[in-house]
Design a protein around this motif. Structure first.
Motif, PDB file in Angstrom:
ATOM      1  N   ASN A 166       0.617  -1.369  -0.096  1.00 18.53           N
ATOM      2  CA  ASN A 166       0.002  -0.096  -0.001  1.00 18.53           C
ATOM      3  C   ASN A 166       0.793   1.161   0.036  1.00 18.53           C
ATOM      4  N   ILE A 167       2.011   1.337   0.775  1.00 16.11           N
ATOM      5  CA  ILE A 167       2.859   2.482   0.668  1.00 16.11           C
ATOM      6  C   ILE A 167       3.699   2.309  -0.183  1.00 16.11           C
ATOM      7  N   GLY A 168       3.836   1.602  -1.059  1.00 18.90           N
ATOM      8  CA  GLY A 168       4.692   1.498  -2.450  1.00 18.90           C
ATOM      9  C   GLY A 168       6.063   1.176  -2.229  1.00 18.90           C
ATOM     10  N   ILE A 169       6.326   0.321  -1.444  1.00 21.05           N
ATOM     11  CA  ILE A 169       7.836  -0.379  -1.213  1.00 21.05           C
ATOM     12  C   ILE A 169       7.876  -1.713  -1.480  1.00 21.05           C
ATOM     13  N   ALA A 170       6.925  -2.369  -1.947  1.00 22.05           N
ATOM     14  CA  ALA A 170       6.856  -3.926  -2.148  1.00 22.05           C
ATOM     15  C   ALA A 170       8.041  -4.237  -2.654  1.00 22.05           C
ATOM     16  N   ASP A 171       8.650  -3.522  -3.528  1.00 22.60           N
ATOM     17  CA  ASP A 171       9.842  -3.991  -4.361  1.00 22.60           C
ATOM     18  C   ASP A 171      10.958  -3.749  -3.625  1.00 22.60           C
ATOM     19  N   ALA A 172      11.032  -3.522  -2.327  1.00 25.44           N
ATOM     20  CA  ALA A 172      12.056  -3.514  -1.530  1.00 25.44           C
ATOM     21  C   ALA A 172      11.837  -4.174  -0.215  1.00 25.44           C
ATOM     22  N   LEU A 173      11.087  -5.359  -0.603  1.00 24.39           N
ATOM     23  CA  LEU A 173      10.566  -6.151   0.608  1.00 24.39           C
ATOM     24  C   LEU A 173      11.937  -6.659   1.525  1.00 24.39           C
TER      25      LEU A 173
END
Length: 453
Positions: A166-173
């Motif tokens: 949701n916050i837009g950081i899924a690619d830096a999990l």
């Protein structure tokens, strides 16, 4: 008006369960209906909302509780729980048993939901408490806070994953996991320190009577375990290890196939990692521990006793879910968000919004998902639109989603009922622990923000 109504209802709920000794199942249903009326939900619709909340909660955790309780009773009656406790103490020593269960909870809850983890580990925790001569209350709080810590901060638990997306950081999990492990370690340590205060508490004053003995009017007879029937260490651990490993592998498979179509092998792993399936396999391993004469009759009696133990836990947990669902159907979340979002407090904003949502409706996962969605458009104005800023925003939401676990949280009732804690005891020792965890985690996140953002 709605926020004031919620405060009054929660206060009345605490008073009714802790002081008037109203059974939590009835108190939660009454609180849910009262809150529905205050929130403007029509009486007939309120019943539907309560039914939906009760059913959806039990749809997730009800069978898990029943199967986990069967495993726990078998581990207790066959001596396997004692074998596990002795093995852990030989490995880690018996100097810090509360730290031991806190670490176990911290690790297990990374792939496993905290309430499922508590159900699975309850018998081991009780055996460790008995073997080490430590209060069950202290061990229960240490285990619950260890589980609760990683549940709110570390993927692949769904709440933190959803918040990161949701916050837009899924690619830096990976960075979310790394920071989450550190922040959750602080929260777990605070929970352990708080639990250690009760290491030598008088359990007779803090716990309810044994429910089987109370229901049947007879003391539970413990079988005399013959040496040749004593479980092996591996055999004793398998009913617990098998579900944890299966759920962990299933979580990894689900995460790995999140953006692609899962193949036959991945689907098989995901199926076996479903908590109900994993616990059913755990029951099969537990059944293998029953040795000697009359295996079928003894297994039947253990199952009957387990169902007797599980029934009130299931009902209370479902009623807690009903209360939480009523709150989700009212506009209280929007009101709290509007109240807090304009304060301009940087990282404290996502923390306060999530904490308000958590305290109001009970579910940490819902608080993580809802709060992260609400703050996503505010990241730039809060100065959190960098990669590290967004990661710390996820952490701040997670810290808020811990604060606090009380009567509208199904995990509160899982911990309370499986540990046989009096409700008044649980408010004092467990709810306070989650408050301290959330605050300490937020202080840690704030310091990280000063350094890296």
């Amino acid at each position: 008006m709605l926020i004031i109504g919620l405060i009054v209802v929660v206060a009345a709920l605490v008073f009714a369960t802790a002081k008037l000794r109203v059974h939590p199942f009835l108190a939660l249903l009454i609180a849910a209906f009262a809150m529905a009326l205050i929130g403007g939900i029509a009486p007939r619709e309120a019943i539907s909302v309560i039914n939906d909340g009760f059913g959806s909660t039990l749809g997730y955790i009800g069978i898990v509780i029943a199967l986990g309780t069967i495993i726990g009773v078998i581990l207790d009656r066959t001596g396997a729980a004692v074998v596990m406790a002795e093995a852990i103490i030989r490995t880690l020593s018996d100097r810090f048993p509360t730290l031991t269960v806190s670490i176990i909870g911290y690790i297990v809850s990374i792939p496993v939901f905290c309430d499922s983890g508590y159900v699975i580990l309850n018998s081991l925790k009780n055996a460790l408490a008995k073997t080490a001569g430590i209060s069950v209350v202290a061990m229960s709080v240490a285990l619950a806070t260890g589980l609760f810590a990683t549940h709110n901060f570390v993927p692949p638990t769904p709440g933190p994953i959803a918040a990161a997306s949701n916050i837009g950081i899924a690619d830096a999990l990976g960075l979310v996991i790394l920071v989450g492990l550190f922040v959750s370690a602080v929260a777990a340590a605070v929970g352990w320190l708080w639990a250690s205060r009760y290491a030598h508490a008088n359990d007779e004053e803090l716990l309810e009577p044994d429910p089987i003995s109370e229901a049947t009017g007879q003391e539970v007879e413990r079988e005399e375990i013959k040496l040749e029937h004593r479980p092996t260490t591996l055999g004793a651990f398998m009913p617990i290890l098998a579900p944890i490993v299966l759920i962990s592998i299933g979580s990894v498979a689900l995460l790995a196939t999140r953006d692609t179509e899962a193949g036959i092998f991945a689907n098989a792993l995901i199926f076996l990692g479903t908590p109900v399936v994993a616990l059913a396999i755990g029951v099969i391993f537990a059944l293998l521990l029953i040795k000697g004469a009359g295996i079928k009759d003894r297994f039947h009696q253990m199952t009957v006793d387990a169902i007797l133990l599980a029934a009130p836990i299931i009902l209370i947990t479902g009623a807690g879910g009903a209360f939480g669902n009523v709150l989700r159907e009212t506009p209280i979340g929007d009101q709290l968000g509007d109240l807090l979002s304009g304060l301009g407090l940087g990282l404290l904003v996502p923390f306060l919004i999530a904490a308000a949502l958590k305290s109001a409706q009970g579910s940490s996962t819902v608080a993580l998902v809802t709060a992260s969605s609400m703050i996503a458009p505010m990241l730039a104005s809060l100065g959190l639109d960098s990669t590290m800023g967004m990661v710390l925003a996820v952490m701040a939401v997670g810290a808020g989603a811990m604060t606090v676990s009380h009567a509208n949280d199904s995990f509160f009732w899982v911990v309370t009922q499986f540990s046989r804690m009096k409700v008044s005891t649980a408010y004092k020792v467990f709810t306070t622990a989650t408050l301290l965890q959330g605050i300490s985690a937020m202080i840690t996140i704030y310091i990280l923000g000063l350094i890296f953002v």
